[in-house]
Design a protein around this motif. Sequence first.
Motif, PDB file in Angstrom:
ATOM      1  N   PHE A 152      54.529  47.126  50.068  1.00 27.44           N
ATOM      2  CA  PHE A 152      54.462  48.082  48.960  1.00 27.44           C
ATOM      3  C   PHE A 152      53.501  49.202  49.331  1.00 27.44           C
ATOM      4  CE2 PHE A 152      55.407  44.125  46.403  1.00 27.44           C
ATOM      5  CZ  PHE A 152      56.730  44.473  46.146  1.00 27.44           C
ATOM      6  N   THR A 153      53.930  50.434  49.143  1.00 27.43           N
ATOM      7  CA  THR A 153      53.091  51.576  49.535  1.00 27.43           C
ATOM      8  C   THR A 153      52.023  51.874  48.502  1.00 27.43           C
ATOM      9  OG1 THR A 153      54.937  52.542  50.749  1.00 27.43           O
ATOM     10  CG2 THR A 153      53.104  54.000  50.215  1.00 27.43           C
ATOM     11  N   PHE A 154      52.434  51.953  47.234  1.00 31.20           N
ATOM     12  CA  PHE A 154      51.504  52.309  46.166  1.00 31.20           C
ATOM     13  C   PHE A 154      51.232  51.093  45.293  1.00 31.20           C
ATOM     14  CE2 PHE A 154      53.895  56.320  46.971  1.00 31.20           C
ATOM     15  CZ  PHE A 154      52.842  57.042  47.528  1.00 31.20           C
ATOM     16  N   CYS A 155      49.995  50.640  45.301  1.00 29.70           N
ATOM     17  CA  CYS A 155      49.654  49.405  44.585  1.00 29.70           C
ATOM     18  C   CYS A 155      48.265  49.537  43.962  1.00 29.70           C
ATOM     19  CB  CYS A 155      49.684  48.220  45.544  1.00 29.70           C
ATOM     20  SG  CYS A 155      49.213  46.643  44.788  1.00 29.70           S
ATOM     21  N   THR A 156      48.096  48.910  42.812  1.00 32.37           N
ATOM     22  CA  THR A 156      46.796  48.880  42.129  1.00 32.37           C
ATOM     23  C   THR A 156      46.530  47.474  41.602  1.00 32.37           C
ATOM     24  OG1 THR A 156      46.871  51.203  41.451  1.00 32.37           O
ATOM     25  CG2 THR A 156      45.444  49.755  40.182  1.00 32.37           C
ATOM     26  N   VAL A 157      45.329  46.989  41.845  1.00 21.44           N
ATOM     27  CA  VAL A 157      44.854  45.740  41.242  1.00 21.44           C
ATOM     28  C   VAL A 157      43.819  46.147  40.200  1.00 21.44           C
ATOM     29  CG1 VAL A 157      43.768  43.506  41.626  1.00 21.44           C
ATOM     30  CG2 VAL A 157      45.220  44.511  43.411  1.00 21.44           C
ATOM     31  N   ALA A 158      44.071  45.817  38.936  1.00 24.07           N
ATOM     32  CA  ALA A 158      43.188  46.234  37.848  1.00 24.07           C
ATOM     33  C   ALA A 158      42.768  45.029  37.021  1.00 24.07           C
ATOM     34  CB  ALA A 158      43.884  47.270  36.962  1.00 24.07           C
ATOM     35  N   LEU A 159      41.505  44.987  36.636  1.00 26.95           N
ATOM     36  CA  LEU A 159      40.973  43.880  35.843  1.00 26.95           C
ATOM     37  C   LEU A 159      40.480  44.381  34.492  1.00 26.95           C
ATOM     38  CD1 LEU A 159      38.933  41.949  38.562  1.00 26.95           C
ATOM     39  CD2 LEU A 159      41.348  41.724  37.961  1.00 26.95           C
ATOM     40  N   VAL A 160      40.465  43.467  33.535  1.00 25.14           N
ATOM     41  CA  VAL A 160      40.049  43.828  32.177  1.00 25.14           C
ATOM     42  C   VAL A 160      38.527  43.740  32.061  1.00 25.14           C
ATOM     43  CG1 VAL A 160      40.149  43.165  29.753  1.00 25.14           C
ATOM     44  CG2 VAL A 160      42.217  43.128  31.140  1.00 25.14           C
ATOM     45  N   GLU A 161      37.939  44.832  31.571  1.00 24.36           N
ATOM     46  CA  GLU A 161      36.501  44.907  31.331  1.00 24.36           C
ATOM     47  C   GLU A 161      36.284  45.548  29.963  1.00 24.36           C
ATOM     48  OE1 GLU A 161      34.726  47.070  34.530  1.00 24.36           O
ATOM     49  OE2 GLU A 161      35.746  45.907  36.091  1.00 24.36           O
ATOM     50  N   ASP A 162      35.791  44.762  29.007  1.00 27.33           N
ATOM     51  CA  ASP A 162      35.535  45.278  27.652  1.00 27.33           C
ATOM     52  C   ASP A 162      36.771  45.967  27.062  1.00 27.33           C
ATOM     53  OD1 ASP A 162      32.893  44.389  27.787  1.00 27.33           O
ATOM     54  OD2 ASP A 162      32.247  46.246  28.761  1.00 27.33           O
ATOM     55  N   ASP A 163      37.901  45.298  27.101  1.00 31.21           N
ATOM     56  CA  ASP A 163      39.165  45.794  26.529  1.00 31.21           C
ATOM     57  C   ASP A 163      39.734  47.003  27.275  1.00 31.21           C
ATOM     58  OD1 ASP A 163      39.300  43.833  24.612  1.00 31.21           O
ATOM     59  OD2 ASP A 163      38.269  45.022  23.090  1.00 31.21           O
ATOM     60  N   GLN A 164      39.188  47.292  28.447  1.00 32.74           N
ATOM     61  CA  GLN A 164      39.739  48.353  29.288  1.00 32.74           C
ATOM     62  C   GLN A 164      40.329  47.725  30.550  1.00 32.74           C
ATOM     63  OE1 GLN A 164      39.728  51.930  28.911  1.00 32.74           O
ATOM     64  NE2 GLN A 164      39.279  51.380  26.776  1.00 32.74           N
ATOM     65  N   ILE A 165      41.500  48.203  30.959  1.00 30.40           N
ATOM     66  CA  ILE A 165      42.097  47.765  32.220  1.00 30.40           C
ATOM     67  C   ILE A 165      41.632  48.745  33.287  1.00 30.40           C
ATOM     68  CG2 ILE A 165      44.248  47.293  33.449  1.00 30.40           C
ATOM     69  CD1 ILE A 165      45.553  46.732  30.765  1.00 30.40           C
ATOM     70  N   VAL A 166      40.783  48.260  34.179  1.00 26.80           N
ATOM     71  CA  VAL A 166      40.073  49.135  35.119  1.00 26.80           C
ATOM     72  C   VAL A 166      40.544  48.867  36.553  1.00 26.80           C
ATOM     73  CG1 VAL A 166      37.813  49.824  35.990  1.00 26.80           C
ATOM     74  CG2 VAL A 166      38.067  49.074  33.606  1.00 26.80           C
ATOM     75  N   PRO A 167      41.033  49.892  37.275  1.00 23.16           N
ATOM     76  CA  PRO A 167      41.425  49.706  38.676  1.00 23.16           C
ATOM     77  C   PRO A 167      40.238  49.237  39.517  1.00 23.16           C
ATOM     78  CG  PRO A 167      42.278  51.786  37.834  1.00 23.16           C
ATOM     79  CD  PRO A 167      41.319  51.261  36.800  1.00 23.16           C
ATOM     80  N   ARG A 168      40.443  48.159  40.280  1.00 23.63           N
ATOM     81  CA  ARG A 168      39.387  47.648  41.162  1.00 23.63           C
ATOM     82  C   ARG A 168      39.736  47.828  42.622  1.00 23.63           C
ATOM     83  NH1 ARG A 168      35.754  44.094  38.744  1.00 23.63           N
ATOM     84  NH2 ARG A 168      34.789  44.138  40.809  1.00 23.63           N
ATOM     85  N   ALA A 169      41.019  47.982  42.935  1.00 25.18           N
ATOM     86  CA  ALA A 169      41.463  48.255  44.312  1.00 25.18           C
ATOM     87  C   ALA A 169      42.812  48.952  44.207  1.00 25.18           C
ATOM     88  CB  ALA A 169      41.582  46.962  45.118  1.00 25.18           C
ATOM     89  N   SER A 170      42.995  50.044  44.959  1.00 25.35           N
ATOM     90  CA  SER A 170      44.230  50.818  44.791  1.00 25.35           C
ATOM     91  C   SER A 170      44.501  51.693  46.005  1.00 25.35           C
ATOM     92  CB  SER A 170      44.122  51.699  43.543  1.00 25.35           C
ATOM     93  OG  SER A 170      45.307  52.441  43.340  1.00 25.35           O
ATOM     94  N   THR A 171      45.804  51.923  46.259  1.00 22.73           N
ATOM     95  CA  THR A 171      46.215  52.889  47.271  1.00 22.73           C
ATOM     96  C   THR A 171      46.710  54.188  46.626  1.00 22.73           C
ATOM     97  OG1 THR A 171      48.448  51.945  47.325  1.00 22.73           O
ATOM     98  CG2 THR A 171      46.860  51.103  48.936  1.00 22.73           C
TER      99      THR A 171
END
Length: 392
Positions: A152-171
Amino acid sequence: MVLPDSPAESEYSALVESFRAALGAQVIVRQGRTATEYVYELGPTIDCAVSLCDDDELVRSLVDAANGVPVVVYGETEVSDVEEVVHPTNGIESFTRRVASVVEDDLRESELVDGNKKLTALSVHASAITGCESVSEVCEETLAAAIEALAFTFCTVALVEDDQIVPRASTLPPEDQNSCHVSEGIAGRTYRTRETQVVGDITADADALFSATRKSTVSVPLGPYGIIQVVSDSRRGFDEHDAEFLEILAGYTTEALARLDRESALRAERDRLHAFFDNLPVPAVYVEEETPDGRVRCEVNRAYEQTFQRGPNRSNPSVEAAFPNETERRLFADYLWSGDAVAAEVDRETVGGDRQTLELTIVPVPSSGPTGSAYGVYNSDRPRLSARHELS
């Protein structure tokens, strides 16, 4: 489609057009030797090589150039390595059906081979993911698996922090790495429903928050932790197979995050117990044994040092050798890993040189890793000891 060298292509145009219309696929026409060169150079992009020429020498060179791509001959040939031979008396309809069947089988086999390659590559990353020691490492390793193993070329791993979905690793470029509330976007829908979302046309999805260049996406939940999302600049850029592979990856990531959660909770509990342990008014010892070498670490509180003539050997390589009393050695060896609390009487020499009978209670500490640990609490409460004797 391969035609003979000598005849003009027009002689076969009706047959070619009939074949193209019936097959419903892109048909590239080449003549003679140029066809073998074309197949040799572009073989990986070709589903099937079809020859309307039954010259055995040409067919043989075509088979050699195809390098595994199936070859179907319309005519007669003595070459044994072709996939199918359909005699013209059977008609173009029969020929088309055979070619379509060969193409379908080849595509199915290619998908299987590709799937096995992805699973093999994914298993390597799975080991790395499960061995990560921090949340950041898990996210980065998951991103690497999505790119390297699943392509996959474009990918994002996002985690929930205080009701926000926050990108933690991304291309994705920075302008596409935006946080959103758990109630927003395709990411939020994935997180709330805990269901994989395959969106073939982002522009038609009312929840989409992507930039105009993103046309399709697969979004997979990471349990209660967040989501992993891949996007494409093409509509219908992903299928169910892509979703399945991403779900396998998400499973490894979710388990790794859950393990880190458990370990964090255990560390907090141990810290709380240790603070209590240090301030206990009665003697106490903490014992920890690591596998596979079995080395032991022992700690005692202030009350222990003030009470006993001898303490545990803190540098000894085994539980059995660490304690000065046979009963203590047996209790810690038997119950350090058991998960069950146990109490027994022990005789110990005090700082003043007297011997004292105490109740030793072993309290194991839950562990998620290769470490067994327990607290030992010594109590000289006479009524408790008398009660134990009466019960026994």
